[in-house]
Design a protein around this motif. Structure first.
Motif, PDB file in Angstrom:
ATOM      1  N   LEU A  35      40.475  27.491  48.102  1.00 21.87           N
ATOM      2  CA  LEU A  35      40.295  28.298  46.798  1.00 21.87           C
ATOM      3  C   LEU A  35      41.356  28.000  45.925  1.00 21.87           C
ATOM      4  O   LEU A  35      42.587  28.437  46.054  1.00 21.87           O
ATOM      5  CB  LEU A  35      40.027  29.695  47.163  1.00 21.87           C
ATOM      6  N   ALA A  36      40.898  27.839  44.599  1.00 26.10           N
ATOM      7  CA  ALA A  36      41.837  27.767  43.641  1.00 26.10           C
ATOM      8  C   ALA A  36      41.673  28.486  42.261  1.00 26.10           C
ATOM      9  O   ALA A  36      40.315  28.718  41.826  1.00 26.10           O
ATOM     10  CB  ALA A  36      41.861  26.316  42.968  1.00 26.10           C
ATOM     11  N   VAL A  37      42.352  29.682  42.159  1.00 30.81           N
ATOM     12  CA  VAL A  37      42.022  30.633  41.307  1.00 30.81           C
ATOM     13  C   VAL A  37      43.123  31.169  40.413  1.00 30.81           C
ATOM     14  O   VAL A  37      44.306  30.777  40.409  1.00 30.81           O
ATOM     15  CB  VAL A  37      41.496  31.858  42.151  1.00 30.81           C
ATOM     16  N   ALA A  38      42.658  31.212  38.994  1.00 28.11           N
ATOM     17  CA  ALA A  38      43.819  31.758  37.984  1.00 28.11           C
ATOM     18  C   ALA A  38      43.932  33.131  38.213  1.00 28.11           C
ATOM     19  O   ALA A  38      43.048  34.115  38.272  1.00 28.11           O
ATOM     20  CB  ALA A  38      43.293  31.431  36.475  1.00 28.11           C
TER      21      ALA A  38
ATOM     22  N   ALA B 121      44.471  27.596  30.350  1.00 29.56           N
ATOM     23  CA  ALA B 121      44.940  27.718  29.170  1.00 29.56           C
ATOM     24  C   ALA B 121      44.811  29.077  28.973  1.00 29.56           C
ATOM     25  O   ALA B 121      45.376  29.909  28.055  1.00 29.56           O
ATOM     26  CB  ALA B 121      44.092  26.955  28.283  1.00 29.56           C
ATOM     27  N   ARG B 122      43.726  29.860  29.514  1.00 25.62           N
ATOM     28  CA  ARG B 122      43.555  31.185  29.212  1.00 25.62           C
ATOM     29  C   ARG B 122      43.883  32.219  30.331  1.00 25.62           C
ATOM     30  O   ARG B 122      43.411  33.151  30.319  1.00 25.62           O
ATOM     31  CB  ARG B 122      41.948  31.535  28.971  1.00 25.62           C
ATOM     32  N   SER B 123      44.812  31.804  30.995  1.00 26.76           N
ATOM     33  CA  SER B 123      45.405  32.572  32.126  1.00 26.76           C
ATOM     34  C   SER B 123      46.097  33.716  31.491  1.00 26.76           C
ATOM     35  O   SER B 123      46.885  33.593  30.483  1.00 26.76           O
ATOM     36  CB  SER B 123      46.286  31.850  33.065  1.00 26.76           C
ATOM     37  N   GLU B 124      45.880  34.990  32.210  1.00 26.51           N
ATOM     38  CA  GLU B 124      46.546  36.165  31.865  1.00 26.51           C
ATOM     39  C   GLU B 124      48.053  36.354  32.499  1.00 26.51           C
ATOM     40  O   GLU B 124      48.722  37.140  32.038  1.00 26.51           O
ATOM     41  CB  GLU B 124      45.880  37.353  32.516  1.00 26.51           C
ATOM     42  N   ARG B 125      48.257  35.502  33.556  1.00 25.36           N
ATOM     43  CA  ARG B 125      49.429  35.416  34.346  1.00 25.36           C
ATOM     44  C   ARG B 125      50.220  34.084  34.371  1.00 25.36           C
ATOM     45  O   ARG B 125      49.432  33.347  34.942  1.00 25.36           O
ATOM     46  CB  ARG B 125      49.413  36.108  35.869  1.00 25.36           C
ATOM     47  N   ARG B 126      51.228  33.913  33.717  1.00 23.92           N
ATOM     48  CA  ARG B 126      51.942  32.686  33.663  1.00 23.92           C
ATOM     49  C   ARG B 126      52.875  32.383  34.652  1.00 23.92           C
ATOM     50  O   ARG B 126      53.489  31.359  35.088  1.00 23.92           O
ATOM     51  CB  ARG B 126      52.536  32.323  32.253  1.00 23.92           C
TER      52      ARG B 126
ATOM     53  N   GLY C 112      38.058  30.493  37.479  1.00 24.31           N
ATOM     54  CA  GLY C 112      38.728  30.345  36.250  1.00 24.31           C
ATOM     55  C   GLY C 112      39.202  31.803  35.972  1.00 24.31           C
ATOM     56  O   GLY C 112      39.054  32.782  36.624  1.00 24.31           O
ATOM     57  N   PRO C 113      40.008  31.920  34.913  1.00 24.57           N
ATOM     58  CA  PRO C 113      40.537  33.407  34.444  1.00 24.57           C
ATOM     59  C   PRO C 113      39.431  34.219  33.913  1.00 24.57           C
ATOM     60  O   PRO C 113      38.291  33.730  33.916  1.00 24.57           O
ATOM     61  CB  PRO C 113      41.498  33.205  33.279  1.00 24.57           C
ATOM     62  N   GLU C 114      39.722  35.596  33.481  1.00 22.91           N
ATOM     63  CA  GLU C 114      38.647  36.425  32.843  1.00 22.91           C
ATOM     64  C   GLU C 114      37.748  35.703  31.871  1.00 22.91           C
ATOM     65  O   GLU C 114      36.637  35.906  31.622  1.00 22.91           O
ATOM     66  CB  GLU C 114      39.144  37.769  32.458  1.00 22.91           C
TER      67      GLU C 114
ATOM     68  N   ARG D 189      33.918  39.470  38.123  1.00 21.48           N
ATOM     69  CA  ARG D 189      35.230  39.512  37.715  1.00 21.48           C
ATOM     70  C   ARG D 189      35.937  38.464  38.553  1.00 21.48           C
ATOM     71  O   ARG D 189      35.573  37.858  39.526  1.00 21.48           O
ATOM     72  CB  ARG D 189      36.091  40.786  38.158  1.00 21.48           C
ATOM     73  N   THR D 190      37.322  37.949  38.009  1.00 20.91           N
ATOM     74  CA  THR D 190      37.957  36.806  38.803  1.00 20.91           C
ATOM     75  C   THR D 190      38.037  36.743  40.285  1.00 20.91           C
ATOM     76  O   THR D 190      37.634  35.974  41.046  1.00 20.91           O
ATOM     77  CB  THR D 190      39.273  36.539  38.076  1.00 20.91           C
ATOM     78  N   GLU D 191      38.714  37.997  40.435  1.00 27.24           N
ATOM     79  CA  GLU D 191      38.937  38.207  42.203  1.00 27.24           C
ATOM     80  C   GLU D 191      37.507  38.640  42.802  1.00 27.24           C
ATOM     81  O   GLU D 191      37.235  38.113  44.166  1.00 27.24           O
ATOM     82  CB  GLU D 191      39.866  39.381  42.311  1.00 27.24           C
TER      83      GLU D 191
END
Length: 232
Positions: A78-81, A110-115, A187-189, A216-218
């Protein structure tokens, strides 16, 4: 049912619990000399053991038997933002480990909420879920990885991108069972950008859908893990 402890790199007839685990075993669980416990090493080994020294600072366990659990015939990656709220990623790690996951990569999109992301607590949660669920294999948790670098290293035939953009997509349940391995990108939200989606398609990744609901993402990530496990 015996209590389970995590024993990485177990290769001897005895195992010394760390001090915090020793205190928990003796002071909280009230284990005493000769009591049975289980050990799991996270790489396929499940061991039966007994308390050989009930010391609250240095509890020594003696291995009495061993079982080796082979890896299953397929791998779920699994690969998730990761979300801004880390609690939601902690929940995902716990539940995905319980269901069955081989590898989890965190993506920087690009739209990730957490860097930035620290894996220490997530790894502890995975270990706890491993012990609770009776799994023998601990999933590999990868550091945050740039999206473009990640997709460039994938095997396109068994890699899928779940996105919400317009275009033809096939149900993940229909395609995940075709290969021995499966990597699903979530992807992110705000979803993947059009550029990211196009880059994945150009690389040969297959676009998939997880159903009619906007998740939602999760939630999407956990649904993907469930589908990859149970559509076989």
């Amino acid at each position: 049912m015996p209590h389970t402890f995590y024993a990485p790199n177990l290769a001897a007839a005895t195992y010394l619990l760390p001090e915090d685990e020793s205190k928990h075993a003796i002071r909280v669980l009230r284990l005493s000399l000769g009591d049975a416990v289980d050990l799991v090493d996270g790489v396929g080994g499940i061991f039966q053991a007994e308390v050989a020294d009930a010391n609250p600072k240095r509890c020594l366990l003696r291995v009495t038997s061993e079982q080796r659990v082979p890896r299953r015939a397929y791998a779920v990656h699994l690969a998730v933002a990761p979300t801004k709220n880390l609690d939601r990623m902690e929940w995902l790690v716990e539940k995905a480990t319980e269901i069955g996951l081989d590898r989890l990569t965190f993506l920087r999109c690009a739209r990730s909420e957490r860097r930035e992301l620290k894996l220490d607590r997530l790894e502890k949660i995975a270990v706890s879920a491993l012990k609770q669920s009776g799994q023998a294999w601990l999933p590999q948790l990868d550091e945050l990885t740039d999206y473009s670098a990640f997709i460039s290293a994938l095997e396109p035939a068994t890699s899928f991108i779940a996105h919400l953009a317009e275009g033809e997509r096939i149900a993940l349940s229909q395609v995940a069972a075709r290969g021995a391995n499966c990597c699903i990108l979530i992807g992110p939200e705000g979803d993947f950008t059009p550029t990211e989606i196009q880059a994945a398609l150009a690389r040969g990744l297959q676009p998939v859908t997880l159903g009619e609901s906007r998740l939602r993402t999760e939630t999407a990530a956990l649904v993907a893990v469930m589908i990859a496990n149970f559509c076989r």
